[in-house]
Design a protein around this motif. Structure first.
Motif, PDB file in Angstrom:
ATOM      1  N   SER A 123      40.905  -9.211  32.329  1.00  0.00           N
ATOM      2  CA  SER A 123      41.150  -8.802  30.946  1.00  0.00           C
ATOM      3  C   SER A 123      41.954  -7.513  30.861  1.00  0.00           C
ATOM      4  O   SER A 123      42.585  -7.232  29.852  1.00  0.00           O
ATOM      5  N   ARG A 124      41.936  -6.728  31.919  1.00  0.00           N
ATOM      6  CA  ARG A 124      42.687  -5.471  31.911  1.00  0.00           C
ATOM      7  C   ARG A 124      42.979  -5.089  33.362  1.00  0.00           C
ATOM      8  O   ARG A 124      42.289  -5.522  34.279  1.00  0.00           O
ATOM      9  N   GLY A 132      36.648  -3.200  26.783  1.00  0.00           N
ATOM     10  CA  GLY A 132      37.083  -4.188  25.830  1.00  0.00           C
ATOM     11  C   GLY A 132      38.581  -4.225  25.612  1.00  0.00           C
ATOM     12  O   GLY A 132      39.085  -5.073  24.883  1.00  0.00           O
ATOM     13  N   LEU A 133      39.308  -3.300  26.231  1.00  0.00           N
ATOM     14  CA  LEU A 133      40.755  -3.268  26.064  1.00  0.00           C
ATOM     15  C   LEU A 133      41.394  -4.439  26.806  1.00  0.00           C
ATOM     16  O   LEU A 133      41.081  -4.699  27.957  1.00  0.00           O
ATOM     17  N   LEU A 134      42.260  -5.148  26.117  1.00  0.00           N
ATOM     18  CA  LEU A 134      42.966  -6.252  26.741  1.00  0.00           C
ATOM     19  C   LEU A 134      44.293  -5.737  27.279  1.00  0.00           C
ATOM     20  O   LEU A 134      45.092  -5.156  26.546  1.00  0.00           O
ATOM     21  N   ARG A 139      47.550 -10.077  27.805  1.00  0.00           N
ATOM     22  CA  ARG A 139      47.967 -10.470  26.451  1.00  0.00           C
ATOM     23  C   ARG A 139      49.253 -11.288  26.504  1.00  0.00           C
ATOM     24  O   ARG A 139      49.393 -12.300  25.807  1.00  0.00           O
ATOM     25  N   HIS A 153      36.504 -11.116  32.058  1.00  0.00           N
ATOM     26  CA  HIS A 153      36.096  -9.743  31.800  1.00  0.00           C
ATOM     27  C   HIS A 153      35.238  -9.267  32.984  1.00  0.00           C
ATOM     28  O   HIS A 153      35.297  -9.841  34.063  1.00  0.00           O
ATOM     29  N   ASN A 283      43.220 -14.324  19.622  1.00  0.00           N
ATOM     30  CA  ASN A 283      43.513 -12.961  20.054  1.00  0.00           C
ATOM     31  C   ASN A 283      42.286 -12.070  19.925  1.00  0.00           C
ATOM     32  O   ASN A 283      41.966 -11.285  20.834  1.00  0.00           O
ATOM     33  N   ALA A 284      41.574 -12.184  18.806  1.00  0.00           N
ATOM     34  CA  ALA A 284      40.378 -11.364  18.601  1.00  0.00           C
ATOM     35  C   ALA A 284      39.292 -11.702  19.610  1.00  0.00           C
ATOM     36  O   ALA A 284      38.593 -10.813  20.116  1.00  0.00           O
ATOM     37  N   HIS A 287      39.505 -10.069  22.979  1.00  0.00           N
ATOM     38  CA  HIS A 287      39.035  -8.686  22.980  1.00  0.00           C
ATOM     39  C   HIS A 287      37.516  -8.594  22.901  1.00  0.00           C
ATOM     40  O   HIS A 287      36.918  -7.686  23.480  1.00  0.00           O
TER      41      HIS A 287
END
Length: 300
Positions: A123-124, A132-134, A139, A153, A283-284, A287
């Motif tokens: 996810s990051r 929680g940051l993507l 993205r 995640h 998208n939501a 996150h």
């Protein structure tokens, strides 16, 4: 040792492609990808980019010593990712290849997704610090990849307890969610677990009047039944639990995901249109949901 990109042929099927960058969450992605490849009886290909991901222009040049260090570090990353994958799935039949490329990560993965069965990313990346940051790469591939994209995640949900939890799929009552429903049935069948099909038929935050709720609920029941009917016949081994709520899809799916091992959603919902990159709900969820989430779009 670095391998070349595997080519999908009749005798060499599309691999599950795992992108790693040396971050802890990318190793979680490699572990999840290994489990997915084993479920599908497919090879696993682990890929990293040794290029500087800083956006410098083409005029920037590095010395031989710097390039050698970048390559050695990238080899270390894919080597560790392979070790993690093997530890997660100690199956001698699982074919694992690794590769170091020197291209910018996002366009590299989008290009490679054309030959992958599924693309798995964290996810990051190393540059992300907020929970929680993507990440920008995650993205970008969720928006542009040509195959389903699994975003992992911190929790890869590979423990024995998580393995018994259901697969959750969001159904929106339109044809946009059909590819997600099909993949969700397939995932539930391979994992031998229940499928939870959730249809949230209201985008309003306020409570609906009783008559509106009744009409909406009846319509939603019909839409949900039609959405899963054909797939339920194809996957008779998958028990299906239907959930209909008069609530916003994101909040409903996030709540239901607390009791699931995997979330599957379409790339865009009832507000989307042909060619849309990524809907607001999808998208939501990328996150907000903390378990593995697969975004599915048509290869076309």
């Amino acid at each position: 040792m670095t391998e070349h990109e595997p080519r999908a042929t009749e005798h060499h099927p599309r691999p599950v492609l795992a992108a790693v960058d040396g971050s802890a969450v990318s190793y979680q992605a490699a572990a999840w990808a290994a489990a997915e490849a084993a479920l599908r009886h497919l090879p696993l290909h682990i890929l990293t980019s040794g290029a500087l991901q800083t956006g410098f222009g083409p005029g920037m040049s590095l010395g031989e010593a710097d390039l050698e260090w970048l390559r050695a570090d990238a080899e270390r990353v894919v080597g560790e990712a392979e070790r993690v994958a093997r530890a997660a799935v100690p199956d001698e039949d699982l074919v694992v290849t690794t590769e170091v490329a020197f291209e910018q990560a996002a366009p590299l993965l989008i290009t490679r997704s054309t030959g992958a069965e599924m693309l798995v990313v964290g996810s990051r990346g190393l540059g992300a610090f907020q929970r929680g940051l993507l990440g920008s790469v995650s993205r970008a591939v969720a928006q542009h990849a040509h195959c389903p994209v699994a975003v992992i995640h911190g929790n890869a949900a590979l423990d024995p307890v998580s393995a018994t939890l259901p697969v959750l799929v969001g159904v929106d009552g339109t044809g946009n969610s059909a590819p997600a429903v099909e993949l969700a049935f397939d995932e539930a069948s391979r994992r031998k677990v229940e499928l939870v099909a959730l249809h949230a038929f209201s985008d309003a935050s306020a409570d609906l009047p009783a008559f509106a709720w009744e009409v909406g609920n009846q319509t939603a029941e019909t839409e949900l039944a039609e959405a899963i009917a054909g797939f339920a016949e194809r996957y008779p081994d998958v028990p299906v639990r239907r959930i209909i709520v008069a609530d916003r899809p994101v909040r409903s799916i996030v709540d239901a995901a607390a009791s699931a091992q995997l979330v599957v959603v379409g790339s865009h919902g009832r507000g989307g249109f042909t060619g849309m990159l990524l809907g607001s709900t999808s998208n939501a969820l990328l996150h907000a949901v903390e378990i593995p989430t697969i975004v599915v779009r048509s290869r076309h």
